[in-house]
Write an enzyme that holds these catalytic residues in place. Structure first.
Site, mmCIF file in Angstrom:
data_model
loop_
_atom_site.group_PDB
_atom_site.id
_atom_site.type_symbol
_atom_site.label_atom_id
_atom_site.label_comp_id
_atom_site.label_asym_id
_atom_site.label_seq_id
_atom_site.Cartn_x
_atom_site.Cartn_y
_atom_site.Cartn_z
ATOM 1 N N VAL A 148 0.838 -1.190 0.000
ATOM 2 C CA VAL A 148 0.000 0.000 0.000
ATOM 3 C C VAL A 148 0.880 1.250 0.000
ATOM 4 O O VAL A 148 1.722 1.420 0.891
ATOM 5 C CB VAL A 148 -0.932 0.010 1.226
ATOM 6 C CG1 VAL A 148 -1.762 1.282 1.259
ATOM 7 C CG2 VAL A 148 -1.848 -1.215 1.219
ATOM 8 N N CYS A 149 0.683 2.131 -0.992
ATOM 9 C CA CYS A 149 1.390 3.406 -1.097
ATOM 10 C C CYS A 149 2.901 3.160 -1.051
ATOM 11 O O CYS A 149 3.436 2.403 -1.851
ATOM 12 C CB CYS A 149 0.901 4.365 -0.023
ATOM 13 S SG CYS A 149 1.494 6.057 -0.237
ATOM 14 N N GLN A 150 3.621 3.791 -0.127
ATOM 15 C CA GLN A 150 5.058 3.557 -0.012
ATOM 16 C C GLN A 150 5.343 2.082 0.236
ATOM 17 O O GLN A 150 6.353 1.540 -0.233
ATOM 18 C CB GLN A 150 5.627 4.401 1.131
ATOM 19 C CG GLN A 150 7.133 4.288 1.302
ATOM 20 C CD GLN A 150 7.611 4.926 2.589
ATOM 21 O OE1 GLN A 150 6.908 4.906 3.612
ATOM 22 N NE2 GLN A 150 8.793 5.526 2.556
ATOM 23 N N GLY A 152 3.804 -0.250 -1.123
ATOM 24 C CA GLY A 152 3.787 -0.862 -2.442
ATOM 25 C C GLY A 152 5.131 -0.739 -3.134
ATOM 26 O O GLY A 152 5.598 -1.676 -3.807
ATOM 27 N N MET A 172 -1.409 -1.185 -4.247
ATOM 28 C CA MET A 172 -2.533 -0.245 -4.127
ATOM 29 C C MET A 172 -1.987 1.162 -3.975
ATOM 30 O O MET A 172 -1.104 1.406 -3.144
ATOM 31 C CB MET A 172 -3.412 -0.583 -2.918
ATOM 32 C CG MET A 172 -4.314 -1.785 -3.105
ATOM 33 S SD MET A 172 -5.388 -2.052 -1.654
ATOM 34 C CE MET A 172 -6.418 -0.590 -1.710
#
Length: 358
Positions: A148-150, A152, A172
């Site tokens: 998720v985000c960083q 990811g 994501m």
């Protein structure tokens, strides 16, 4: 000139009535606020299954038996991971558990001065790898990653360095091209003297990070949402939802200085994935080695990770099984909006089930 006939059509009686109603609304709201208890977060029971220092691996306990390989959620460092399990009706985790997935999350904890010299190599090749090895040993095979985000970006690095340990990869709202023209945060950070910044501060204070994010949309995030709070003062459930989100926003860890320095220089300033220059420790990161199935989910109204920043992944991974899904909403809405609750867990489950045979 009669009242209300001027260029702005103000009617003094109407203004007075509106002011009185506003005062009554505030008075009612204060009584409601007095009835709201301290909000908590986390809708799902979880159990600690592995730990390394401040980093803890939790397993979420669902109401039905889990099946298939473990799904490990790797969250960003800049916020707390309970956003994926904020409350019962806003929980990505509950949605995944209800569909029978075996869900885990890495909690990075709160870095202190003793963690200043943690590097990206520590986070990826020590903590993520340790958690993956623990799960793989229990499951008897590779695991599924949901970054998720960083987190990811970390998951992409991990999957490139250890492709044999990752069965399927889901990203994501993950930044890949850090220098798209519509990325305001990137435009700011590219001008930062990050060496001076970290050398002066050591760890990066959470309050400073939060202030930077809020200033990306200063009117919306510093004024408009609090003005809008007046409209829900009579609704205890809505107030609890609002306060829970505020608690998450401002419950942010400091950032380990060396990891922050490396991430900013490599990715925001060097655009390392696109340039092909990413390195974790002594090892080069080549996204061409990400050859497992990849599902890339982005938010169409994301102001922190614009869609083009995520969609760049398609041209960089080596996987022949690449799927891209866009969802209406913003960077946070993709976890907590009613649309997300209906669509995101089901999409992840369908995609994984087709590849895991569950």
């Amino acid at each position: 000139m009669s009242a209300g006939s001027g260029p702005l059509h103000f009617n003094p009686l109407d203004l007075a009535q509106e002011a009185w109603e506003f005062q009554q609304h505030l008075a009612d709201g204060m009584r409601t606020l007095g009835q709201v208890e301290d909000v908590d977060y986390g809708a799902t029971e979880r159990q600690e299954v592995w730990r390394d220092g401040k980093t803890v691996l939790y397993r979420f306990v669902g109401e039905r038996p889990a099946k298939g390989p473990p799904l490990l959620i790797v969250y960003a460092l800049v916020n707390r991971p309970y956003m994926v399990d904020l409350q019962a009706d806003r929980s990505l985790v509950k949605g995944l558990l209800a569909l029978g997935l075996d869900v885990y999350v890495i909690d990075w904890g709160y870095p202190d001065r003793s963690d200043r010299y943690l590097t990206l190599d520590d986070y990826i090749n020590r903590y993520i790898d340790g958690a993956v090895d623990h799960l793989a040993a229990a499951a008897g095979g590779p695991v599924n990653l949901l970054g998720v985000c960083q987190g990811g970006a970390f998951s992409l690095c991990y999957a490139a360095l250890h492709p044999e340990k990752v069965r399927n990869l889901v990203t994501m709202v993950t930044p890949v091209d850090f220098q798209t023209p519509d990325n305001m945060l990137s435009s700011w950070v590219r001008e930062l003297d990050v060496d001076l910044f970290v050398d002066a501060l050591g760890n990066v204070p959470a309050d400073l990070m939060n202030a930077s994010y809020l200033m990306l949309k200063p009117f919306r995030l510093n004024l408009q949402k609090y003005v809008g709070l007046v409209d829900i003062l009579g609704n205890p459930k809505a107030i609890e939802d609002f306060l829970r989100m505020e608690k998450w926003i401002f419950d942010s860890p400091d950032q380990a200085g060396e990891a922050f320095r490396d991430f900013i220089k490599q990715f925001y300033q060097g655009n390392a994935f696109v340039a092909g220059t990413a390195r974790i420790g002594d090892a080069p990161v080549d996204l061409g080695f990400v050859d497992m199935p990849v599902l890339n989910i982005y938010a169409e109204q994301d102001h922190l990770v614009p869609p083009d920043a995520s969609r760049a992944l398609a041209g960089l991974v080596g996987s022949r099984d690449y799927t891209e899904l866009g969802f209406k909403g913003g960077h946070i809405g993709i976890y907590v909006s009613s649309r997300a609750q209906r669509e995101v867990p089901a999409a992840i489950h369908r995609w994984l089930a087709a590849r895991d045979g569950t």
